[in-house]
Design an enzyme around this catalytic site. Structure first.
Site, mmCIF file in Angstrom:
data_model
loop_
_atom_site.group_PDB
_atom_site.id
_atom_site.type_symbol
_atom_site.label_atom_id
_atom_site.label_comp_id
_atom_site.label_asym_id
_atom_site.label_seq_id
_atom_site.Cartn_x
_atom_site.Cartn_y
_atom_site.Cartn_z
ATOM 1 N N ASP A 139 -0.457 5.586 0.780
ATOM 2 C CA ASP A 139 -0.099 6.483 2.124
ATOM 3 C C ASP A 139 -0.617 5.308 3.202
ATOM 4 O OD1 ASP A 139 -0.948 7.957 0.386
ATOM 5 O OD2 ASP A 139 -2.636 8.461 0.573
ATOM 6 N N ASP A 187 1.439 -0.902 -0.068
ATOM 7 C CA ASP A 187 -0.330 0.337 0.059
ATOM 8 C C ASP A 187 0.631 1.356 -0.057
ATOM 9 O OD1 ASP A 187 -2.853 1.149 0.275
ATOM 10 O OD2 ASP A 187 -1.876 1.919 1.860
#
Length: 273
Positions: A11, A9
């Site tokens: 953020d 991922d």
């Protein structure tokens, strides 16, 4: 020695949750590039957002956008036979989700079914997206360049189960988050995207041995990815790891992103690769 493939991922995982800084991860990414280990972003971000980031970081592997709604494979550097899909610019695009128009229509239908308004990114100005996310104007503009999914403000006083059931009743799935939820196509998801890419890479990376998939995430919308890799690593926030991820017993990185990402991935490289 096992072959590795890494899914991450962005953020709060590779990028610092407030500043979006990634400097601490760069030496580790370079180490993986030298070893031929794919580093594949799997994110809720749009293609436009990811393209800007990977150009800055120097990633050349495929990437997965909008919560597993499409896989973008750079055609010029693809090491395996290109899968079926559509060519768009330098990429072979493997769509897994629905069009943005369909997602917008679906959100309106779900709102009507629930009897309450649901405000999506398409209803927000760039300035409002900035206020809600802390992004700069250019990044907020890129965040609104949706192609497959519609993020919307998670409604208060509506149970997650109710929201999910309403979406599924309309032929969609919803990834429920604390601030934003994401309406996605029924066949989309980070897990299916991970499986698709592992299948493509395995013949060329494993060479008869095991291919170990690593996944790193920080929030509930990463569950579908983390549940579908061999080794899951959770990045904590300021208050620690998210409870829904912490309860799974997965490895917890020792610090916030990007430092925690770098330490955790280095540990994997030293132990496995």
């Amino acid at each position: 020695m096992a072959a590795l493939i890494l899914f991450t991922d962005l953020d709060g995982t590779l990028l610092h949750p407030q500043s979006y800084d990634y400097d601490a991860a760069l030496p580790v990414i370079e180490r993986m590039k030298q070893r031929g280990i794919p580093v594949i972003p799997v994110t809720s971000k749009t293609r436009a957002e990811v393209e800007t980031l990977i150009q800055q970081i120097g990633l050349t592997d495929p990437f997965v956008v909008e919560n597993g709604s499409a896989i973008y494979i750079p055609r010029d550097t693809c090491p395996y036979p290109l899968p079926e899909g559509d060519d768009d610019g330098p990429y072979r695009v493997v769509p897994l989700g629905v069009s943005y128009v369909m997602a917008r229509a679906g959100l309106k239908a779900i709102a009507q079914d629930l009897g309450r308004p649901l405000k999506g990114f398409g209803d927000l100005s760039i300035e409002q997206v900035q206020q809600l996310t802390g992004l700069n104007p250019e990044a907020a503009h890129e965040a609104k360049m949706r192609e497959f999914t519609e993020p919307f403000l998670t409604p208060k006083n509506t149970a997650s189960e109710t929201l999910v059931a309403a979406a599924q009743g309309m032929g969609f799935n919803v990834v429920v988050g604390d601030r934003f939820s994401h309406l996605i196509g029924a066949e989309a998801g980070k897990g299916i995207a991970v499986h698709t890419l592992v299948t493509l890479y395995e013949p060329i990376l494993a060479d008869g041995g095991p291919l170990v998939s690593i996944g790193l995430g920080n929030s509930p919308n990463d569950l579908d990815m983390l549940e579908n890799v061999d080794r899951a690593i959770v990045l904590p926030g300021e208050a620690g790891p998210h409870p829904r991820l912490a309860e799974r017993g997965w490895q917890i990185a020792p610090d916030l992103a990007p430092k925690g990402w770098a330490i955790a991935v280095t540990g994997v490289l030293d132990a496995i690769a």
